[in-house]
Design an enzyme around this catalytic site. Structure first.
Site, PDB file in Angstrom:
ATOM      1  N   CYS A  96       0.873  -1.176   0.000  1.00 48.24           N
ATOM      2  CA  CYS A  96       0.000   0.000   0.000  1.00 48.24           C
ATOM      3  C   CYS A  96       0.911   1.227   0.000  1.00 48.24           C
ATOM      4  O   CYS A  96       2.055   1.129  -0.458  1.00 48.24           O
ATOM      5  CB  CYS A  96      -0.965  -0.012   1.191  1.00 48.24           C
ATOM      6  N   PHE A  97       0.459   2.357   0.508  1.00 51.28           N
ATOM      7  CA  PHE A  97       1.281   3.555   0.379  1.00 51.28           C
ATOM      8  C   PHE A  97       2.536   3.493   1.249  1.00 51.28           C
ATOM      9  O   PHE A  97       3.650   3.716   0.774  1.00 51.28           O
ATOM     10  CB  PHE A  97       0.479   4.809   0.720  1.00 51.28           C
TER      11      PHE A  97
END
Length: 364
Positions: A96-97
């Site tokens: 994810c980020f």
């Protein structure tokens, strides 16, 4: 549940490791990595609602809302999408980020519901992106070489036949001229930089002494070569391909007319494709109108119109060589000749296609 992470970024690049990006589509579109597929934990609207909740009520409430929004059938569909991808690419990593909650939840659900093992990318998108940005810093152990030549010299084709080269125009998905656009859009600047970093890392890993790139401006369409890297490229010596004008004309007609028309016809059909292609060429001519000057612009335009009309009436494309010949002789060639005469780069070698190819293969 104990979940495991992976942080050998170089191996990800060298092995072309498949990646599952669980960020929302709006994040993925802005920038992602080679071999990454977007299979989000939350879609754009779900992410937006969770973000609002986080600001208004804090982390715990936002997490509860996220689990509520991605539950039941929605949750199963997303797990099935991940599982389907892992059937084809079992060595995939998930991220994810920042490598935090979203990828951790995705990883846990995959393991719990499918029994498939998957590693999480340590630091997520942000850490891997920083690694790739650092890879754009020039290497002191590699000597840049600039491949040049008049329009139609076949520079891109030659680069593809060299193992120690990087095709900047290929990465930018643009031919680097007023008529350089393809039907498919160029990558975002972030994607261009990421893809360029991948190529640089692989090039350095192979231990080449030289890095051969085309003699480009800093802009390739809307993609921009990072400044430090561009300045490094420009320290290289020039290798020039000398190709007879008639061959360059044939190459340019093939690229601007036949190959380009084929792309448009494939997407839009025969009749509409030809019209769309004509609009693209007319747009390219109009973009350089001021540089052409009134008389030359008019001659090119009239010549193109005659060629297009003949093709539409008789399917004969022969007149297209006329407007391209005018552009080469009276616009592109004088401009490039001036660039070569005023360049600060040393011309290391020049010769025919065969001679240049042999020289470039030898210097490594």
């Amino acid at each position: 549940m104990m979940t495991h992470t992976y942080n050998d970024y170089e191996k990800i690049v060298l092995n072309k490791t498949p990646l599952i990006d669980v960020r929302a589509p709006i994040e993925f579109i802005k920038g992602a990595f080679l071999n990454a597929v977007n299979l989000p934990l939350m879609n754009d609207e779900e992410r937006r609602l969770v973000g609002i909740c986080y600001k208004e009520k804090g982390s715990d409430e936002a997490i509860r809302l996220g689990h509520k929004l991605v539950s039941g059938k929605t949750r199963l569909e997303r797990i099935e999408a991940w599982a389907s991808h892992l059937e084809k690419y079992p060595d995939s990593l998930v991220y994810c980020f920042r490598g935090g909650l979203r990828s951790t939840i995705s990883q846990q659900w995959i393991i719990e519901e499918t029994g498939k093992e998957i590693l999480r990318l340590n630091g997520g998108y942000k850490a891997f992106r920083n690694y790739l940005i650092n890879a754009l810093i020039p290497s002191q152990h590699t000597i840049p070489v600039l491949l040049g030549g008049f329009t139609g010299s076949g520079k891109t084709h030659m680069l593809k036949n060299l193992r120690n080269s990087i095709d900047l125009e290929g990465l930018a998905k643009h031919r680097g001229s007023s008529f350089g656009r393809y039907i498919n859009p160029q990558p975002t600047q972030i994607d261009f930089e990421n893809n360029l970093a991948y190529d640089l890392i692989r090039h350095r890993h192979k231990g080449h002494n030289h890095l051969i790139v085309e003699d480009e401006g800093v802009n390739i369409g809307r993609c921009i070569i990072p400044k430090q890297l561009f300045l490094y490229f420009k320290t290289g010596n020039l290798i020039l391909i000398d190709l007879p004008f008639e061959e360059r004309l044939l190459n340019t007609v093939d690229e601007y007319v036949f190959l380009s028309q084929a792309e448009y016809v494939k997407v839009f059909g025969q009749e509409q494709g030809l019209l769309k292609w004509a609009e693209y060429i007319e747009d390219g001519i109009n973009r350089i109108k001021k540089r052409l000057g009134g008389d030359l612009f008019k001659r090119v335009t009239v010549s193109f119109d005659l060629a297009l009309n003949k093709q539409q009436l008789t399917c004969d494309c022969s007149l297209h060589s006329n407007w391209i010949e005018i552009l080469l002789k009276e616009y592109y060639d004088p401009m490039y000749r001036y660039q070569i005469e005023t360049t600060g780069n040393k011309i290391m070698f020049r010769g025919s296609t065969k001679e240049v190819l042999e020289f470039l293969k030898a210097i490594n």
